[in-house]
Design a protein around this motif. Structure first.
Motif, PDB file in Angstrom:
ATOM      1  N   TRP A 143       9.176  10.064   8.282  1.00  0.00           N
ATOM      2  CA  TRP A 143       9.004   8.776   9.172  1.00  0.00           C
ATOM      3  C   TRP A 143       9.686   7.775   8.304  1.00  0.00           C
ATOM      4  CZ3 TRP A 143       3.366  10.762  10.142  1.00  0.00           C
ATOM      5  CH2 TRP A 143       3.392  11.786  10.944  1.00  0.00           C
ATOM      6  N   ASP A 144       9.716   6.743   9.299  1.00  0.00           N
ATOM      7  CA  ASP A 144      10.215   5.211   8.593  1.00  0.00           C
ATOM      8  C   ASP A 144       8.910   4.682   8.108  1.00  0.00           C
ATOM      9  OD1 ASP A 144       9.025   3.858  10.938  1.00  0.00           O
ATOM     10  OD2 ASP A 144      10.985   3.739  11.755  1.00  0.00           O
ATOM     11  N   GLU A 145       8.597   3.685   7.238  1.00  0.00           N
ATOM     12  CA  GLU A 145       7.777   2.870   6.811  1.00  0.00           C
ATOM     13  C   GLU A 145       6.707   2.543   7.666  1.00  0.00           C
ATOM     14  OE1 GLU A 145       6.620   2.816   3.669  1.00  0.00           O
ATOM     15  OE2 GLU A 145       8.025   4.027   3.152  1.00  0.00           O
ATOM     16  N   ALA A 146       7.414   2.083   8.969  1.00  0.00           N
ATOM     17  CA  ALA A 146       6.362   1.380  10.065  1.00  0.00           C
ATOM     18  C   ALA A 146       5.408   2.466  10.647  1.00  0.00           C
ATOM     19  CB  ALA A 146       7.257   0.620  10.971  1.00  0.00           C
ATOM     20  N   LYS A 147       6.283   3.656  10.880  1.00  0.00           N
ATOM     21  CA  LYS A 147       5.555   4.998  11.422  1.00  0.00           C
ATOM     22  C   LYS A 147       4.556   5.488  10.416  1.00  0.00           C
ATOM     23  CE  LYS A 147       4.948   8.808  14.196  1.00  0.00           C
ATOM     24  NZ  LYS A 147       4.164   8.584  15.349  1.00  0.00           N
ATOM     25  N   ILE A 148       5.057   5.545   9.024  1.00  0.00           N
ATOM     26  CA  ILE A 148       4.161   5.963   7.995  1.00  0.00           C
ATOM     27  C   ILE A 148       2.495   4.994   8.222  1.00  0.00           C
ATOM     28  CG2 ILE A 148       3.658   6.232   5.633  1.00  0.00           C
ATOM     29  CD1 ILE A 148       6.611   6.870   5.518  1.00  0.00           C
ATOM     30  N   ALA A 149       2.730   3.948   7.990  1.00  0.00           N
ATOM     31  CA  ALA A 149       1.915   2.879   7.969  1.00  0.00           C
ATOM     32  C   ALA A 149       0.792   3.098   9.250  1.00  0.00           C
ATOM     33  CB  ALA A 149       2.344   1.399   7.823  1.00  0.00           C
ATOM     34  N   ALA A 150       1.404   3.031  10.593  1.00  0.00           N
ATOM     35  CA  ALA A 150       0.633   3.304  11.507  1.00  0.00           C
ATOM     36  C   ALA A 150      -0.162   4.464  11.622  1.00  0.00           C
ATOM     37  CB  ALA A 150       1.696   3.247  12.721  1.00  0.00           C
ATOM     38  N   GLU A 151       0.373   5.730  11.303  1.00  0.00           N
ATOM     39  CA  GLU A 151      -0.370   7.129  11.352  1.00  0.00           C
ATOM     40  C   GLU A 151      -1.311   6.987  10.199  1.00  0.00           C
ATOM     41  OE1 GLU A 151      -0.059  10.008  12.771  1.00  0.00           O
ATOM     42  OE2 GLU A 151       1.391   9.111  14.301  1.00  0.00           O
ATOM     43  N   TYR A 152      -1.105   6.443   8.950  1.00  0.00           N
ATOM     44  CA  TYR A 152      -2.127   6.331   8.023  1.00  0.00           C
ATOM     45  C   TYR A 152      -3.270   5.209   8.606  1.00  0.00           C
ATOM     46  CZ  TYR A 152      -4.015   5.528   3.232  1.00  0.00           C
ATOM     47  OH  TYR A 152      -4.750   5.553   2.146  1.00  0.00           O
ATOM     48  N   MET A 184       0.923  -1.162   0.004  1.00  0.00           N
ATOM     49  CA  MET A 184      -0.103  -0.083  -0.040  1.00  0.00           C
ATOM     50  C   MET A 184       0.734   1.131  -0.160  1.00  0.00           C
ATOM     51  SD  MET A 184      -3.019   0.926   2.741  1.00  0.00           S
ATOM     52  CE  MET A 184      -4.231   0.243   1.505  1.00  0.00           C
ATOM     53  N   ASP A 185       0.659   2.385  -0.774  1.00  0.00           N
ATOM     54  CA  ASP A 185       1.171   3.581  -0.913  1.00  0.00           C
ATOM     55  C   ASP A 185       1.511   4.247   0.466  1.00  0.00           C
ATOM     56  OD1 ASP A 185       2.818   5.675  -2.212  1.00  0.00           O
ATOM     57  OD2 ASP A 185       0.871   6.598  -2.698  1.00  0.00           O
ATOM     58  N   HIS A 186       0.075   4.364   1.027  1.00  0.00           N
ATOM     59  CA  HIS A 186       0.013   5.457   2.314  1.00  0.00           C
ATOM     60  C   HIS A 186       0.396   6.788   2.060  1.00  0.00           C
ATOM     61  CE1 HIS A 186       0.983   1.346   4.218  1.00  0.00           C
ATOM     62  NE2 HIS A 186      -0.168   1.702   4.406  1.00  0.00           N
ATOM     63  N   SER A 187       0.228   7.450   0.936  1.00  0.00           N
ATOM     64  CA  SER A 187       0.487   8.589   0.598  1.00  0.00           C
ATOM     65  C   SER A 187      -0.703   9.569   0.641  1.00  0.00           C
ATOM     66  CB  SER A 187       1.472   8.650  -0.740  1.00  0.00           C
ATOM     67  OG  SER A 187       0.540   8.422  -1.786  1.00  0.00           O
ATOM     68  N   THR A 188      -1.805   9.146   0.104  1.00  0.00           N
ATOM     69  CA  THR A 188      -3.109   9.970   0.050  1.00  0.00           C
ATOM     70  C   THR A 188      -4.195   8.887   0.757  1.00  0.00           C
ATOM     71  OG1 THR A 188      -2.217  11.090  -1.851  1.00  0.00           O
ATOM     72  CG2 THR A 188      -4.549  11.103  -1.335  1.00  0.00           C
ATOM     73  N   LEU A 189      -5.002   9.675   1.613  1.00  0.00           N
ATOM     74  CA  LEU A 189      -6.062   8.956   1.964  1.00  0.00           C
ATOM     75  C   LEU A 189      -7.287   9.773   1.369  1.00  0.00           C
ATOM     76  CD1 LEU A 189      -6.583   8.290   5.754  1.00  0.00           C
ATOM     77  CD2 LEU A 189      -8.669   9.074   4.206  1.00  0.00           C
ATOM     78  N   GLU A 190      -8.341   8.991   0.933  1.00  0.00           N
ATOM     79  CA  GLU A 190      -9.487   9.646   0.183  1.00  0.00           C
ATOM     80  C   GLU A 190     -10.651   9.002   0.387  1.00  0.00           C
ATOM     81  OE1 GLU A 190      -8.646  10.282  -4.327  1.00  0.00           O
ATOM     82  OE2 GLU A 190      -7.252   8.655  -3.755  1.00  0.00           O
ATOM     83  N   ARG A 191     -11.857   9.936   0.577  1.00  0.00           N
ATOM     84  CA  ARG A 191     -12.985   9.353   1.023  1.00  0.00           C
ATOM     85  C   ARG A 191     -13.991  10.381   0.144  1.00  0.00           C
ATOM     86  NH1 ARG A 191     -10.465   5.865   2.674  1.00  0.00           N
ATOM     87  NH2 ARG A 191     -10.642   4.513   4.512  1.00  0.00           N
ATOM     88  N   GLU A 192     -15.189   9.963  -0.038  1.00  0.00           N
ATOM     89  CA  GLU A 192     -16.363  10.620  -0.511  1.00  0.00           C
ATOM     90  C   GLU A 192     -17.524  10.190   0.239  1.00  0.00           C
ATOM     91  OE1 GLU A 192     -18.004  10.396  -5.001  1.00  0.00           O
ATOM     92  OE2 GLU A 192     -15.921  11.194  -4.953  1.00  0.00           O
ATOM     93  N   ILE A 193     -18.325  11.075   0.384  1.00  0.00           N
ATOM     94  CA  ILE A 193     -19.713  10.849   0.889  1.00  0.00           C
ATOM     95  C   ILE A 193     -20.762  11.981   0.314  1.00  0.00           C
ATOM     96  CG2 ILE A 193     -18.896  10.080   3.228  1.00  0.00           C
ATOM     97  CD1 ILE A 193     -19.800  12.798   4.423  1.00  0.00           C
ATOM     98  N   HIS A 194     -21.812  11.440   0.002  1.00  0.00           N
ATOM     99  CA  HIS A 194     -22.975  12.502  -0.351  1.00  0.00           C
ATOM    100  C   HIS A 194     -23.845  12.840   0.777  1.00  0.00           C
ATOM    101  CE1 HIS A 194     -27.136  13.242  -1.985  1.00  0.00           C
ATOM    102  NE2 HIS A 194     -26.269  13.812  -2.755  1.00  0.00           N
ATOM    103  N   ILE A 195     -24.341  14.339   0.692  1.00  0.00           N
ATOM    104  CA  ILE A 195     -25.059  14.624   1.945  1.00  0.00           C
ATOM    105  C   ILE A 195     -26.167  15.436   1.331  1.00  0.00           C
ATOM    106  CG2 ILE A 195     -24.910  16.490   3.608  1.00  0.00           C
ATOM    107  CD1 ILE A 195     -21.630  15.917   3.641  1.00  0.00           C
ATOM    108  N   GLY A 205       0.268  14.038   3.340  1.00  0.00           N
ATOM    109  CA  GLY A 205       1.259  14.625   4.242  1.00  0.00           C
ATOM    110  C   GLY A 205       1.960  13.370   5.082  1.00  0.00           C
ATOM    111  N   PHE A 206       1.730  12.223   4.536  1.00  0.00           N
ATOM    112  CA  PHE A 206       2.095  11.012   5.567  1.00  0.00           C
ATOM    113  C   PHE A 206       3.669  10.658   5.334  1.00  0.00           C
ATOM    114  CE2 PHE A 206      -2.353  10.603   5.323  1.00  0.00           C
ATOM    115  CZ  PHE A 206      -2.924  10.225   6.607  1.00  0.00           C
ATOM    116  N   ARG A 207       4.000  10.876   4.023  1.00  0.00           N
ATOM    117  CA  ARG A 207       5.581  10.679   3.512  1.00  0.00           C
ATOM    118  C   ARG A 207       6.269  11.623   3.882  1.00  0.00           C
ATOM    119  NH1 ARG A 207       6.472   5.878   2.032  1.00  0.00           N
ATOM    120  NH2 ARG A 207       5.033   4.420   1.632  1.00  0.00           N
ATOM    121  N   GLU A 208       5.951  12.845   3.850  1.00  0.00           N
ATOM    122  CA  GLU A 208       6.781  14.003   3.805  1.00  0.00           C
ATOM    123  C   GLU A 208       7.153  14.283   5.246  1.00  0.00           C
ATOM    124  OE1 GLU A 208       3.633  14.277   0.627  1.00  0.00           O
ATOM    125  OE2 GLU A 208       3.685  13.932   2.563  1.00  0.00           O
ATOM    126  N   ARG A 209       6.767  13.600   6.257  1.00  0.00           N
ATOM    127  CA  ARG A 209       7.066  13.872   7.712  1.00  0.00           C
ATOM    128  C   ARG A 209       8.396  13.174   8.016  1.00  0.00           C
ATOM    129  NH1 ARG A 209       2.055  15.493  10.379  1.00  0.00           N
ATOM    130  NH2 ARG A 209       3.147  15.713  12.150  1.00  0.00           N
TER     131      ARG A 209
END
Length: 148
Positions: free
Chosen positions: A114-123, A1-12, A108-112
């Motif tokens: 962090w190592d891969e484990a920290k990125i994955a955990a934050e994501y 998994m890339d862990h660089s962008t989290l995306e969600r979409e909802i209808h309101i 902003g997960f990769r720009e901080r």
């Protein structure tokens, strides 16, 4: 998994003007997301939000009613938000026949640095958080729309 962008979409089922107010105005934001929110909802507006008494920085990047609201968050209070110390969240609002499509992206997960484990955990933590908080927006929007 890339862990660089989290995306969600909802209808309101509310017009973009009401949804924009709910995702940008601290009075409404604290109804669906943090416990506390203190910031001016204008570009460059710096403030803070809190979860369980833990405050983090919050800086508005863009506020273009009723289409776009973006901010940086999680930087230390008093620090200027940059891509190296904060996450960038963008809410894009698009009118539909029955309301508003709200598209949220967080980067902003990769720009901080962090190592891969920290990125994955934050994501994973943010996936869990947004999956909990975003579904609360429609109910908050319904209440906000009823007050208008």
């Amino acid at each position: 998994m890339d862990h660089s962008t989290l995306e969600r979409e909802i209808h309101i089922e509310a017009p973009p003007e009401v949804v924009f107010d709910v995702v940008s105005n601290p009075e409404h934001v604290r109804e669906w997301w943090p416990d506390e929110a203190e910031y001016p909802a204008e570009p460059g507006g710096a403030g803070r939000i809190a979860f369980g008494g833990n405050w983090v920085g919050f800086t508005v990047v863009d506020a273009t009613p009723p289409k776009l609201f973006s901010f940086r968050w999680t930087h230390a209070e008093g620090e200027t938000a940059t891509q190296d110390n904060s996450f960038l969240v963008v809410f894009e609002l698009e009118p539909t026949a029955t309301g508003t499509r709200l598209r949220m992206t967080e980067t902003g997960f990769r720009e901080r640095g962090w190592d891969e484990a920290k990125i994955a955990a934050e994501y994973a933590d943010h996936v869990s958080g947004w999956d909990h908080f975003l579904p609360r927006i429609p109910a908050t929007t319904a209440k906000a729309g009823a007050r208008q």
